[in-house]
Design an enzyme around this catalytic site. Structure first.
Site, PDB file in Angstrom:
ATOM      1  N   HIS A 140       0.603  -0.740   0.051  1.00 55.45           N
ATOM      2  CA  HIS A 140      -0.264   0.203   0.360  1.00 55.45           C
ATOM      3  C   HIS A 140       0.776   1.002   0.106  1.00 55.45           C
ATOM      4  O   HIS A 140       1.727   1.127   0.554  1.00 55.45           O
ATOM      5  CB  HIS A 140      -0.955   0.047   1.130  1.00 55.45           C
ATOM      6  CG  HIS A 140      -1.860   1.181   1.701  1.00 55.45           C
ATOM      7  ND1 HIS A 140      -1.416   2.304   1.755  1.00 55.45           N
ATOM      8  CD2 HIS A 140      -3.106   1.072   1.178  1.00 55.45           C
ATOM      9  CE1 HIS A 140      -2.715   2.914   1.334  1.00 55.45           C
ATOM     10  NE2 HIS A 140      -3.902   2.481   1.526  1.00 55.45           N
ATOM     11  N   ASP A 183       3.278  -3.755   8.261  1.00 54.53           N
ATOM     12  CA  ASP A 183       2.093  -3.828   7.543  1.00 54.53           C
ATOM     13  C   ASP A 183       0.838  -4.352   8.476  1.00 54.53           C
ATOM     14  O   ASP A 183       0.528  -5.638   7.405  1.00 54.53           O
ATOM     15  CB  ASP A 183       1.906  -2.784   6.551  1.00 54.53           C
ATOM     16  CG  ASP A 183       0.461  -2.117   5.983  1.00 54.53           C
ATOM     17  OD1 ASP A 183      -0.399  -2.123   6.976  1.00 54.53           O
ATOM     18  OD2 ASP A 183       0.750  -1.619   5.052  1.00 54.53           O
ATOM     19  N   GLN A 218      -4.286  -5.027   7.422  1.00 50.73           N
ATOM     20  CA  GLN A 218      -5.317  -6.129   7.172  1.00 50.73           C
ATOM     21  C   GLN A 218      -5.157  -8.014   7.540  1.00 50.73           C
ATOM     22  O   GLN A 218      -5.931  -7.826   7.295  1.00 50.73           O
ATOM     23  CB  GLN A 218      -4.952  -6.380   5.139  1.00 50.73           C
ATOM     24  CG  GLN A 218      -5.536  -5.015   4.554  1.00 50.73           C
ATOM     25  CD  GLN A 218      -6.469  -4.351   4.554  1.00 50.73           C
ATOM     26  OE1 GLN A 218      -7.634  -5.102   5.346  1.00 50.73           O
ATOM     27  NE2 GLN A 218      -6.898  -3.195   3.788  1.00 50.73           N
ATOM     28  N   LYS A 226      -9.994  -0.080  10.967  1.00 54.23           N
ATOM     29  CA  LYS A 226     -10.421  -1.352   9.956  1.00 54.23           C
ATOM     30  C   LYS A 226     -10.814  -2.518  10.447  1.00 54.23           C
ATOM     31  O   LYS A 226     -11.060  -4.155   9.646  1.00 54.23           O
ATOM     32  CB  LYS A 226      -9.071  -1.812   8.905  1.00 54.23           C
ATOM     33  CG  LYS A 226      -8.505  -0.937   7.826  1.00 54.23           C
ATOM     34  CD  LYS A 226      -7.538  -0.797   7.234  1.00 54.23           C
ATOM     35  CE  LYS A 226      -7.219   0.455   6.228  1.00 54.23           C
ATOM     36  NZ  LYS A 226      -8.077   0.701   5.099  1.00 54.23           N
ATOM     37  N   CYS A 252      -4.603   2.529  -3.358  1.00 57.55           N
ATOM     38  CA  CYS A 252      -3.328   2.638  -2.970  1.00 57.55           C
ATOM     39  C   CYS A 252      -2.763   2.056  -3.473  1.00 57.55           C
ATOM     40  O   CYS A 252      -1.453   1.989  -2.015  1.00 57.55           O
ATOM     41  CB  CYS A 252      -3.288   3.263  -1.867  1.00 57.55           C
ATOM     42  SG  CYS A 252      -4.582   4.639  -1.111  1.00 57.55           S
TER      43      CYS A 252
HETATM   44  C1  LIG Z   1      -2.857  -2.553   3.772  1.00 63.22           C
HETATM   45  C2  LIG Z   1      -2.657  -1.156   4.279  1.00 63.22           C
HETATM   46  N1  LIG Z   1      -1.876  -0.589   4.491  1.00 63.22           N
HETATM   47  C3  LIG Z   1      -2.181   0.901   4.942  1.00 63.22           C
HETATM   48  C4  LIG Z   1      -3.048   1.202   4.804  1.00 63.22           C
HETATM   49  C5  LIG Z   1      -2.971   2.688   5.188  1.00 63.22           C
HETATM   50  O1  LIG Z   1      -4.096   2.359   6.814  1.00 63.22           O
HETATM   51  P1  LIG Z   1      -4.741   4.468   6.897  1.00 63.22           P
HETATM   52  O2  LIG Z   1      -5.183   4.987   5.748  1.00 63.22           O
HETATM   53  O3  LIG Z   1      -6.025   3.650   7.900  1.00 63.22           O
HETATM   54  O4  LIG Z   1      -3.593   5.006   7.855  1.00 63.22           O
HETATM   55  C6  LIG Z   1      -4.038   0.732   4.490  1.00 63.22           C
HETATM   56  C7  LIG Z   1      -5.446   1.351   4.316  1.00 63.22           C
HETATM   57  O5  LIG Z   1      -6.100   1.250   3.170  1.00 63.22           O
HETATM   58  C8  LIG Z   1      -4.062  -0.492   3.878  1.00 63.22           C
HETATM   59  O6  LIG Z   1      -4.715  -1.684   3.314  1.00 63.22           O
END
Ligand SMILES: Cc1ncc(COP(=O)(O)O)c(C=O)c1O
Lengths: 450, 160
Positions: free
Chosen positions: A154, A231, A234, A257, A397
């Site tokens: 992401h 990260d 998910q 999430k 993203c």
């Molecule tokens: C795998 C992953 N990493 C990072 C993020 C970023 O999360 P946030 O926008 O809540 O900071 C997301 C959310 O879209 C994600 O799915």
């Protein structure tokens, strides 16, 4: 907290706990609403943000109406109660993800900020005052050092590392993704080398659903003394995660999430590392002593929580973690596994639909991305929305990942504990309707023969 | 179903058979992307004449994107090629007003021609950027040509 009695009529396998789906759905008031002229809401976008149960909403409300005050400031009763609620949430969240102690949990705005906290702390190490922080030197990065990420990240776990490399002169490297949507670890020892200082990677891809082999990457990183950043955005919401057992140095995830409020994220960091790391954001609450010409820092986690923090959000996330713990993450994961299997089978059977992600359920989570031949993802999303089926469209993203597969945009359905097999059918029916609308529907049964 | 209002036949026709597609010679080339969905357009504009007398000689493009962005770029070329630049900008202004009006402005068919088919887009805020992708690229490209002409003009002026 009450989750209600099981009213689900699905046949019980002996010994296998199932989610009480009807009772669970009753806990999420938003699921009752309709969209687009009275269509039942089929919410399949929990990968972007999840919905909140009443217990989370009530916990926030209760905090605001009974105990609202600035935490860690002031000696009055409200402040004491607010601090207890805030720190109590920290302890429950720490236990939920297997942090070794509550002080390893740092509250941030979201996962993006949590990852930036690590990246900025590393570059701030270059400027750390050795008198104040003798341990910071080990975090310095410079030309010749390398940061390793993956092509399936992401942007939140990609751009901060690009920027760190740009600031420090370090080099960014990455693992590619194979044609069957797995991390390409064939050159593991060429990518992670003694020059590697950081290995940052996702536990579960938000596009492909792929679950990565954390232990392989951690072992390779530890062999060369590199820091690992996971990260876990998910994974933590969808499966049991034990951060200490995984052996990563840092993990980041977002409250919104995992049934919690927006505006709160978490960085879990190994305490002995946090203790040596320079702060990211500075100001009130993160200090030990302040003089006109210099400052010493508080111990973690306070060092990384400058300013008055988000409080009702932390309390809400604590309630979310309670909700998930009461159900049990194993049961949640099994339920999502079942939905994912149904979605993969039924979408593939339509014909003209290509899944962008592993087609089997091994090491795979509940993000199902796909393209419909002949219809752009945006148009698919629009037609699905007209049926009340809410999915995400675009690159989610993860633009480099989409570029890797030569696709501009995909449609992503993502599932959570409140989704039902009927909703998978609604998704599949809406995709079929969309194919018909755009005149690209294959003849029924064509998929098998093709 | 409101989908027939959004995806009018005119839009689907332009999507399936885009007009003036492909890249040809131009005086300026721009590349615009919609960062939320990754749709992209490379667009070239050729002007005939300069200043207020300029006429849009050609608009050519190479685009990947959804039906709305593809079709609206196709309609754009139909509407502006051959028009004096100020008139082309009137069309652009009218189109912009219509698709950003949340449905309040239906658009003047005399000005917008096939463009009024995009009135339905205004009800879907997430799609407005798609409808405007090619149009904003056109605006940007013509602005680049005008800027260049202006600075060439000032330079000649200064030399005199
Ligand atoms: C795998 C992953 N990493 C990072 C993020 C970023 O999360 P946030 O926008 O809540 O900071 C997301 C959310 O879209 C994600 O799915």
């Amino acid at each position: 907290m009450m989750i209600g009695e099981a009213t689900d009529t699905a046949p019980e396998q002996p010994g296998a706990a199932r989610l009480p789906l009807d009772a669970i759905r009753a806990d999420f008031p938003i699921l009752e609403r309709t969209v687009r002229d009275g269509k039942a809401l089929v919410y399949l976008d929990s990968g972007a943000t999840s919905q909140r149960p009443v217990t989370v909403i009530d916990a926030e409300q209760e905090f605001i109406t009974t105990a609202n005050a600035a935490v860690h400031r002031g000696a009055h009763q409200l402040s004491e109660e607010a601090t207890d609620a805030y720190e109590g949430a920290r302890a429950r969240i720490a236990a939920f993800v297997g942090a070794s102690r509550p002080e390893e949990v740092v509250f941030t705005k979201n996962a993006t900020e949590a990852i930036n906290l690590v990246a900025y702390s590393l570059s701030n190490a270059t400027f750390a005052d050795p008198a104040v922080q003798p341990g910071a030197a080990r975090f310095r990065l410079g030309p010749g050092d390398e940061v390793v990420i993956t092509e399936m990240e992401h942007h939140a776990n990609l751009v901060p590392w690009q920027e760190l490399c740009r600031r420090t002169g370090a080099t960014l490297k990455w693992f590619g993704v194979t044609d069957d949507f797995r991390l390409d670890l064939a050159d593991l020892d060429e990518v992670i080398t003694p020059r590697t200082k950081v290995v940052a990677f996702t536990h579960q891809s938000n596009v492909l659903g792929t679950v990565n082999p954390v232990h392989v990457l951690v072992a390779a990183a530890q062999k060369v003394g590199a820091l690992t950043v996971l990260d876990a955005c998910q994974s933590v919401p969808h499966q049991a995660v034990d951060i200490a057992a995984l052996g990563v140095d840092f993990a980041a995830f977002s409250g919104h999430k995992m049934l919690g409020p927006s505006g709160i994220g978490v960085l879990v960091g190994r305490y002995e590392l946090l203790e040596q790391m320079p702060p990211f954001i500075t100001g009130g609450s993160m200090i030990s002593q302040v003089f006109m010409d210099r400052t010493t820092y508080a111990a973690p986690p306070a060092r990384f929580e400058a300013g008055v923090p988000m409080t009702s959000q932390a309390v809400g996330l604590g309630a979310a973690v309670d909700y998930l713990s009461d159900l049990g993450m194993k049961v949640v994961a099994d339920h999502e596994h079942e939905l994912t299997g149904l979605a993969l089978d039924k979408l593939s059977a339509l014909g003209g639909v290509r899944i962008v992600g592993p087609s089997d359920l091994t090491d795979r989570g509940g993000a199902v991305s796909f393209v419909v031949d002949g219809v752009h993802a945006h148009d698919v999303g629009q037609l699905l929305d007209d049926e009340g089926v809410e999915v995400r469209v675009g690159h989610h993203c993860a633009w480099p990942l989409h570029r890797r597969f030569g696709i501009a945009a995909t449609v992503r359905a993502s599932f959570y504990l409140y989704n039902t097999p009927d909703e998978i059918d609604a998704l599949v029916a809406a995709v079929r309707k969309c194919q018909e609308f755009f005149g690209v529907a294959p003849a029924v049964g064509a998929a098998r023969g093709a | 179903m409101q989908m027939e209002q959004l995806y009018q036949e005119i839009i689907l026709d332009h999507y399936r058979t885009p007009h003036h597609a492909g890249l040809r010679d131009g005086d300026a080339e721009v590349h615009h992307v919609n960062p939320t969905c990754g749709d992209e357009v490379t667009l070239r504009v050729r002007l005939e004449g300069t200043g207020p007398d300029a006429v849009v000689g050609d608009v050519s493009y190479d685009a990947v994107g959804c039906s709305i962005s593809q079709a609206s770029t196709s309609v754009l070329t139909d509407l502006v090629i051959g028009k004096p630049l100020p008139e082309a900008f009137t069309v652009l202004g009218e189109f912009n007003t219509m698709v950003t009006s949340r449905g309040a402005v239906t658009g003047d068919e005399d000005v917008l021609g096939d463009g009024i088919a995009f009135a339905g887009v205004a009800k879907y805020p997430a799609r407005v950027k798609c409808a405007l992708l090619g149009w904003m690229a056109f605006k940007d490209a013509t602005a680049q040509i005008s800027d260049r002409q202006d600075s060439a003009h000032t330079q000649t002026g200064a030399q005199r």
